[in-house]
Design an enzyme around this catalytic site. Structure first.
Site, PDB file in Angstrom:
ATOM      1  N   ASP A  34     -10.798  28.363  -6.133  1.00  0.00           N
ATOM      2  CA  ASP A  34     -11.290  28.380  -4.760  1.00  0.00           C
ATOM      3  C   ASP A  34     -11.235  29.806  -4.213  1.00  0.00           C
ATOM      4  OD1 ASP A  34     -12.194  27.383  -2.399  1.00  0.00           O
ATOM      5  OD2 ASP A  34     -10.484  26.073  -2.006  1.00  0.00           O
ATOM      6  N   ASP A  35     -12.374  30.431  -4.055  1.00  0.00           N
ATOM      7  CA  ASP A  35     -12.454  31.817  -3.539  1.00  0.00           C
ATOM      8  C   ASP A  35     -11.863  32.840  -4.512  1.00  0.00           C
ATOM      9  OD1 ASP A  35     -13.372  30.593  -1.224  1.00  0.00           O
ATOM     10  OD2 ASP A  35     -11.700  31.231   0.037  1.00  0.00           O
ATOM     11  N   ARG A  77     -20.211  24.034  -4.188  1.00  0.00           N
ATOM     12  CA  ARG A  77     -19.751  22.909  -5.016  1.00  0.00           C
ATOM     13  C   ARG A  77     -20.865  21.875  -5.182  1.00  0.00           C
ATOM     14  NH1 ARG A  77     -13.872  23.293  -5.245  1.00  0.00           N
ATOM     15  NH2 ARG A  77     -13.579  25.387  -4.415  1.00  0.00           N
ATOM     16  N   LYS A 126      -9.855  19.824  -4.995  1.00  0.00           N
ATOM     17  CA  LYS A 126     -10.687  19.903  -3.803  1.00  0.00           C
ATOM     18  C   LYS A 126     -12.097  19.389  -4.075  1.00  0.00           C
ATOM     19  CE  LYS A 126     -12.107  23.414  -0.459  1.00  0.00           C
ATOM     20  NZ  LYS A 126     -11.861  24.824  -0.064  1.00  0.00           N
ATOM     21  N   HIS A 128     -14.628  18.217  -1.369  1.00  0.00           N
ATOM     22  CA  HIS A 128     -15.347  18.951  -0.334  1.00  0.00           C
ATOM     23  C   HIS A 128     -16.867  18.782  -0.395  1.00  0.00           C
ATOM     24  CE1 HIS A 128     -14.759  22.676   2.437  1.00  0.00           C
ATOM     25  NE2 HIS A 128     -14.659  21.533   3.063  1.00  0.00           N
ATOM     26  N   HIS A 184      -7.250  30.145  -2.369  1.00  0.00           N
ATOM     27  CA  HIS A 184      -7.837  30.130  -1.012  1.00  0.00           C
ATOM     28  C   HIS A 184      -6.828  30.645   0.006  1.00  0.00           C
ATOM     29  CE1 HIS A 184      -9.728  28.426   2.626  1.00  0.00           C
ATOM     30  NE2 HIS A 184     -10.819  28.257   1.908  1.00  0.00           N
ATOM     31  N   ASP A 276     -16.064  29.222  -6.729  1.00  0.00           N
ATOM     32  CA  ASP A 276     -17.175  28.744  -5.895  1.00  0.00           C
ATOM     33  C   ASP A 276     -17.935  29.833  -5.155  1.00  0.00           C
ATOM     34  OD1 ASP A 276     -14.963  29.221  -4.280  1.00  0.00           O
ATOM     35  OD2 ASP A 276     -15.211  27.433  -3.046  1.00  0.00           O
ATOM     36  N   ASN A 277     -17.219  30.900  -4.759  1.00  0.00           N
ATOM     37  CA  ASN A 277     -17.880  31.953  -3.962  1.00  0.00           C
ATOM     38  C   ASN A 277     -17.020  33.211  -3.986  1.00  0.00           C
ATOM     39  OD1 ASN A 277     -16.957  29.663  -1.514  1.00  0.00           O
ATOM     40  ND2 ASN A 277     -15.843  31.582  -1.722  1.00  0.00           N
ATOM     41  N   ARG A 285     -16.868  36.528   0.662  1.00  0.00           N
ATOM     42  CA  ARG A 285     -17.315  35.165   0.962  1.00  0.00           C
ATOM     43  C   ARG A 285     -18.198  35.114   2.210  1.00  0.00           C
ATOM     44  NH1 ARG A 285     -12.578  31.244   2.518  1.00  0.00           N
ATOM     45  NH2 ARG A 285     -12.972  32.248   4.516  1.00  0.00           N
TER      46      ARG A 285
END
Ligand SMILES: *[C@@H]1O[C@H](CO)[C@@H](O)[C@H](O)[C@H]1NC(C)=O
Ligand SMILES: *[C@@H]1O[C@H](CO)[C@@H](O)[C@H](O)[C@H]1NC(C)=O
Ligand SMILES: *[C@@H]1O[C@H](CO)[C@@H](O)[C@H](O)[C@H]1NC(C)=O
Ligand SMILES: *[C@@H]1O[C@H](CO)[C@@H](O)[C@H](O)[C@H]1NC(C)=O
Ligand SMILES: *[C@@H]1O[C@H](CO)[C@@H](O)[C@H](O)[C@H]1NC(C)=O
Ligand SMILES: *[C@@H]1O[C@H](CO)[C@@H](O)[C@H](O)[C@H]1NC(C)=O
Length: 505
Positions: A34-35, A77, A126, A128, A184, A276-277, A285
């Site tokens: 995540d991130d 996602r 996660k 989401h 994250h 994801d980003n 981000r």
């Protein structure tokens, strides 16, 4: 072939081969951080220790040009799990709470397609994305029915859930998606655990204990500050906390892979690692600059050992994950439509060929509309070889800032410094960050930081036109409702086309 002959008839041979293939059980483990960015040894960051990613890289092809299709959590996602960009799958922004974005009910997602072919599907961490009917999993421990800290950051709990999943699959081929919540930020939601939740489970008073995690600590002097982040004491302390959280991610990856090995599955499971980003820092981000779009990516196939440990320059997109996994399981994509009678086509590609030999792939597309519900700032982008073109559709608005990033020490410090006129140690001003040109064209070979917009430079006129044409063609191919914006209106009935607005753009 004549019956009764001693030779095999081709039909039965094919059937036997197919049976053999399904009996070997070709599985997929998708690991999404995540991130996360390039803060790892495998991407030559020598300040941080990530031994488990290192070990995975030795069994993987590592991508140096992998990109997300959108720099925001839920949209990314949804794009990973559908193979469709956000403007086509409908997940325009964040899924939870007031933001409330969902994909269109008609979307055929990866877990849905796999499940239809008898593959056992699971998600840990996660999720989401929604709605549930579009993204169904047979086995699900996510924020929807657990604490996201437990299923996304407690690596002991994650390890036990992976074990439970592997035990419950009953020898069926499987797709397991482990969506870590690390690394994250956390200052916005759980500040008691530190800005990156770097204290969660470290055994200190009130922090709980994660028995499998040996936290690694870094000083502000040790960290490497990426060139798109201001080099300030505040940012360095922020990055040091991020590194500690990455140590939990890295050790979590080690535990998950150990479960796979322990279950005897490492030699028939495709493992993909990415994020994801971009990282949650200025220019990262929520941006389609390279610093917001470039992702780490490792692809480890036990059937393709020839390129293990190598680095690929071929361009990969997170839109390629769905086609890759469908290819791995030999499942074809259905013929269906989301809008009217327009047939949906995946514009991503299977990455399996590059595991055999290097490929000339050099183009990726991206599309962003929102992050939070208030953060409407539509952008479309194409990267091709050294060139990167971004179309900021609503360029007259200031670029929006999200809540989580806003309160981060790095951004607060940047605001304070800007307000009081002190040096920001950043490569651009806040004003430049907020107010962007409609078209931004960068030559990454000459200008890796993307500081020089070449769009009005006559030397680049031809490349600008070429990229613009390809970007628009992709928007038409993916049924982008924004294809005529901001200076035209899309009239779709009869022969879809853009009609001019004469709005001075
Ligand atoms: C890391 O550095 C080595 C040596 O310079 C280089 O061969 C390799 O490609 C680099 N890896 C990445 C991911 O940049
Ligand atoms: C979450 O959902 C799964 C079904 O996918 C169920 O087995 C599990 O018990 C649920 N967990 C919790 C904590 O409710
Ligand atoms: C992590 O999970 C394990 C196993 O469920 C549990 O014993 C431990 O208390 C959890 N740690 C934290 C910090 O919640
Ligand atoms: C996987 O293959 C390696 C070598 O190719 C072998 O050492 C290992 O035992 C195999 N693992 C399993 C679970 O079969
Ligand atoms: C897909 O469906 C459409 C409409 O139902 C049909 O016209 C088309 O021939 C189909 N294409 C394929 C490849 O099956
Ligand atoms: C920024 O300024 C505010 C108000 O002066 C102060 O409370 C805060 O600590 C400062 N933040 C940083 C990161 O310097």
């Amino acid at each position: 072939m004549g019956a009764g002959g001693r030779g095999w008839d081709w039909g039965s041979l094919l059937l036997l081969l197919l049976l053999a293939a399904s009996c070997t059980g070709r599985n997929v483990l998708l690991l999404i951080a995540d991130d996360a960015g390039f803060e790892s040894q495998v991407y030559n960051n020598t300040a941080i220790k990530t031994p488990n990613l290192d070990a995975l890289a030795q069994r993987s092809l590592l991508f140096q040009n992998a990109f997300t299709s959108v720099s925001s959590c839920s949209p990314s996602r949804a794009a990973i799990l559908s193979g469709l960009p956000q403007h086509q799958n409908g997940m325009y922004g964040l899924h939870q709470d007031v933001h409330h974005f969902d994909s269109f009910d008609q979307v055929w997602s990866l877990p849905h397609l796999l499940s239809q072919s008898g593959i056992y599907t699971g998600i840990i961490g996660k999720k989401h994305v929604g709605p549930e009917a579009v993204y169904p999993f047979d086995f699900a421990y996510t924020e929807e029915n657990s604490s996201v800290l437990q299923v996304g950051r407690n690596i002991t709990r994650i390890k036990l859930l992976v074990r439970k999943f592997l035990q419950s699959r009953q020898d069926r081929p499987f797709f397991l998606y482990v969506a870590f919540h690390d690394p994250h930020r956390c200052g916005h939601s759980q500040p008691q655990y530190g800005v990156f939740c770097e204290k969660f489970g470290n055994g200190e008073s009130g922090m709980g204990y994660i028995s499998d995690w040996k936290p690694l600590y870094y000083s502000s002097e040790q960290v490497k500050v990426p060139d798109f982040i201001p080099d300030t004491p505040a940012a360095r302390a922020d990055i040091a906390a991020q590194y500690t959280t990455i140590s939990r991610l890295d050790q979590g990856i080690g535990l998950v892979l150990e479960e796979l090995r322990g279950a005897g599955l490492e030699n028939d499971t495709l493992v993909i690692y990415s994020s994801d980003n971009g990282i949650p820092f200025p220019n990262g981000r929520t941006n389609l600059y390279r610093s917001g779009m470039a992702e780490p990516m490792l692809v480890s196939s036990p059937w393709h050992q020839q390129r293990w440990g190598q680095v690929s320059q071929a361009f990969a997109s997170l839109l390629d994950i769905t086609p890759t996994i469908l290819d791995w399981f030999s499942i074809s994509y259905p013929n269906y439509s989301i809008f009217g009678n327009k047939i949906v086509k995946l514009t991503g590609k299977s990455l399996l060929p590059v595991l055999v030999s290097e490929q000339p792939w050099a183009t990726v597309f991206s599309s962003q509309n929102h992050h939070e519900v208030t953060m409407y700032y539509p952008m479309r982008s194409i990267q091709q070889q050294d060139f990167h073109l971004i179309h900021n559709l609503n360029f007259k608005m200031p670029f929006p800032i999200d809540q989580d990033f806003y309160i981060s020490p790095t951004f607060q410090d940047l605001l304070n410094r800007t307000k009081s006129g002190q040096p920001t140690h950043w490569f651009k001003t806040l004003h430049q960050y907020y107010y962007r040109d409609r078209w931004e064209l960068f030559d990454q070979r000459k200008d890796p930081a993307e500081t020089q917009n070449l769009v009005s430079d006559p030397k680049y006129r031809e490349i600008f036109q070429q990229l613009k044409t390809q970007l628009l063609a992709w928007q038409w191919d993916t049924h982008d409702p924004w294809v005529c914006a901001p200076d035209g209106v899309l009239e779709e009935k009869l022969n879809p086309q853009c009609w001019p607005l004469y709005n001075e753009l």
